[in-house]
Design a protein around this motif. Structure first.
Motif, PDB file in Angstrom:
ATOM      1  N   TYR A 167       0.832  -1.203   0.000  1.00 41.09           N
ATOM      2  CA  TYR A 167       0.000   0.000   0.000  1.00 41.09           C
ATOM      3  C   TYR A 167       0.868   1.255   0.000  1.00 41.09           C
ATOM      4  O   TYR A 167       1.946   1.279   0.597  1.00 41.09           O
ATOM      5  CB  TYR A 167      -0.904   0.033   1.233  1.00 41.09           C
ATOM      6  CG  TYR A 167      -2.138  -0.838   1.117  1.00 41.09           C
ATOM      7  CD1 TYR A 167      -3.369  -0.291   0.773  1.00 41.09           C
ATOM      8  CD2 TYR A 167      -2.065  -2.205   1.346  1.00 41.09           C
ATOM      9  CE1 TYR A 167      -4.502  -1.083   0.666  1.00 41.09           C
ATOM     10  CE2 TYR A 167      -3.184  -3.010   1.229  1.00 41.09           C
ATOM     11  CZ  TYR A 167      -4.407  -2.438   0.888  1.00 41.09           C
ATOM     12  OH  TYR A 167      -5.521  -3.229   0.782  1.00 41.09           O
ATOM     13  N   SER A 172      -4.825   9.941   0.494  1.00 38.45           N
ATOM     14  CA  SER A 172      -5.311   8.713  -0.151  1.00 38.45           C
ATOM     15  C   SER A 172      -4.511   7.529   0.364  1.00 38.45           C
ATOM     16  O   SER A 172      -3.385   7.682   0.862  1.00 38.45           O
ATOM     17  CB  SER A 172      -5.192   8.789  -1.676  1.00 38.45           C
ATOM     18  OG  SER A 172      -3.830   8.691  -2.070  1.00 38.45           O
ATOM     19  N   LYS A 205      -3.803   3.648  -1.229  1.00 43.66           N
ATOM     20  CA  LYS A 205      -4.081   2.770  -2.365  1.00 43.66           C
ATOM     21  C   LYS A 205      -3.236   1.496  -2.305  1.00 43.66           C
ATOM     22  O   LYS A 205      -2.050   1.548  -1.987  1.00 43.66           O
ATOM     23  CB  LYS A 205      -3.789   3.496  -3.678  1.00 43.66           C
ATOM     24  CG  LYS A 205      -4.669   4.697  -3.940  1.00 43.66           C
ATOM     25  CD  LYS A 205      -4.305   5.352  -5.268  1.00 43.66           C
ATOM     26  CE  LYS A 205      -5.175   6.565  -5.552  1.00 43.66           C
ATOM     27  NZ  LYS A 205      -4.811   7.214  -6.836  1.00 43.66           N
ATOM     28  N   LYS A 206      -3.884   0.378  -2.651  1.00 47.83           N
ATOM     29  CA  LYS A 206      -3.132  -0.863  -2.833  1.00 47.83           C
ATOM     30  C   LYS A 206      -2.584  -0.864  -4.255  1.00 47.83           C
ATOM     31  O   LYS A 206      -3.333  -0.807  -5.228  1.00 47.83           O
ATOM     32  CB  LYS A 206      -4.022  -2.083  -2.620  1.00 47.83           C
ATOM     33  CG  LYS A 206      -3.271  -3.400  -2.789  1.00 47.83           C
ATOM     34  CD  LYS A 206      -4.145  -4.603  -2.476  1.00 47.83           C
ATOM     35  CE  LYS A 206      -5.148  -4.848  -3.571  1.00 47.83           C
ATOM     36  NZ  LYS A 206      -5.891  -6.119  -3.358  1.00 47.83           N
ATOM     37  N   THR A 241       2.149   7.472  -8.513  1.00 50.84           N
ATOM     38  CA  THR A 241       0.989   7.589  -7.622  1.00 50.84           C
ATOM     39  C   THR A 241       1.120   8.814  -6.727  1.00 50.84           C
ATOM     40  O   THR A 241       0.155   9.564  -6.534  1.00 50.84           O
ATOM     41  CB  THR A 241       0.857   6.320  -6.755  1.00 50.84           C
ATOM     42  OG1 THR A 241       0.682   5.185  -7.606  1.00 50.84           O
ATOM     43  CG2 THR A 241      -0.321   6.421  -5.792  1.00 50.84           C
ATOM     44  N   CYS A 294      -1.188  12.365  -6.899  1.00 46.88           N
ATOM     45  CA  CYS A 294      -1.914  12.797  -5.700  1.00 46.88           C
ATOM     46  C   CYS A 294      -1.484  14.201  -5.271  1.00 46.88           C
ATOM     47  O   CYS A 294      -2.133  14.832  -4.428  1.00 46.88           O
ATOM     48  CB  CYS A 294      -1.667  11.804  -4.571  1.00 46.88           C
ATOM     49  SG  CYS A 294      -2.788  11.939  -3.177  1.00 46.88           S
TER      50      CYS A 294
END
Length: 256
Positions: free
Chosen positions: A155, A167, A169-170, A189, A193
């Motif tokens: 994660y 956030s 996220k996996k 990622t 973000c």
């Protein structure tokens, strides 16, 4: 001398059904007994909860809802005997549950749903905008994501400059012992973000929360890659079924 013929076995059985051998309970009485036992066990749960239940009783009452009109006590005992514990029974593969004598497909599905429902329950209670100031905060936040998981998962938590969660996220899922990590995807990622800080976490589902050499190397790779984008890696947590470890607190890297 009078001659008497021996009564046939059929007439003897119909005339004297309970003279010899074990008492045979009529089916309607047996059903009523099971129904009464089920009701008593349900009422016991509603009044006292599960704390005083034996492990097999927990499974027994759960199986009521997947196996109607049948004594689930022997099946519950067999589950504990086969898998070794209550948690191991819930974690057992679906196919292995179906091998238990008396188990139905509906009951096996129900058992696999329990850890998943519990995980969703805990995640639903999470403060989605929590502020993660230390490893304890991070551990309490991330642990529910790994409840009942049997494979390694990775994660990425993105945070703003006050360490508030933006956030979670996996990004990766692997096998029971490993997961392939893409540092580039982690950086992408974080950039998408628009975060200031990142925390990463993965689980060791079948082992201890001890960092491997590969864990340490990938942590440093992530740290360096994020630093070039002016994003700080605050920590990397490894989570086991019973514990978690902070690589930052363990001295494996220092946030820049």
């Amino acid at each position: 001398m009078p001659c008497f013929s021996a009564p046939s076995s059929q007439s003897n059985n119909s005339a004297q059904p309970h003279i010899k051998g074990d008492f045979i309970m009529p089916q309607n009485e047996k059903s009523a007994l099971h129904k009464g036992h089920r009701q008593r066990l349900k009422q016991r749960f509603l009044s006292d909860g599960l704390d005083q239940f034996e492990p097999h009783n927990v499974l027994e009452i759960l199986l009521f809802f997947g196996i109607p009109q049948k004594d689930t006590n022997p099946i519950a005992h067999e589950l504990i005997n086969t898998f070794g514990s209550l948690s191991a029974a819930f974690d057992a593969p679906f196919e292995e549950l179906l091998k238990i004598k008396g188990m139905t497909e509906n009951a096996a599905v129900l058992m696999k749903m329990v850890p998943a429902i519990f995980r969703r329950y805990e995640l639903d209670k999470l403060d989605q905008s929590a502020v993660l100031k230390n490893s304890r905060d991070i551990g309490q936040y991330i642990k529910p994501f790994f409840k009942g998981k049997i494979n390694e998962e990775f994660y990425v938590i993105c945070l703003d400059n006050t360490c508030k969660v933006m956030s979670c996220k996996k990004l990766f899922e692997g096998t029971i012992t490993s997961a392939q990590i893409s540092v580039r995807k982690i950086v992408e990622t974080a950039l998408s973000c628009n975060c200031a800080n990142v925390i990463v976490a993965h689980n060791h589902p079948q082992g201890l929360a001890i960092p491997s050499h590969a864990d340490i190397c990938v942590t440093n790779d992530i740290y360096k890659a994020l630093k070039t984008c002016e994003i700080r890696l605050l920590d990397h947590l490894i989570v086991s079924p019973s514990d978690y470890v902070s690589l930052m607190e363990g001295g494996y890297f220092s946030p820049g």
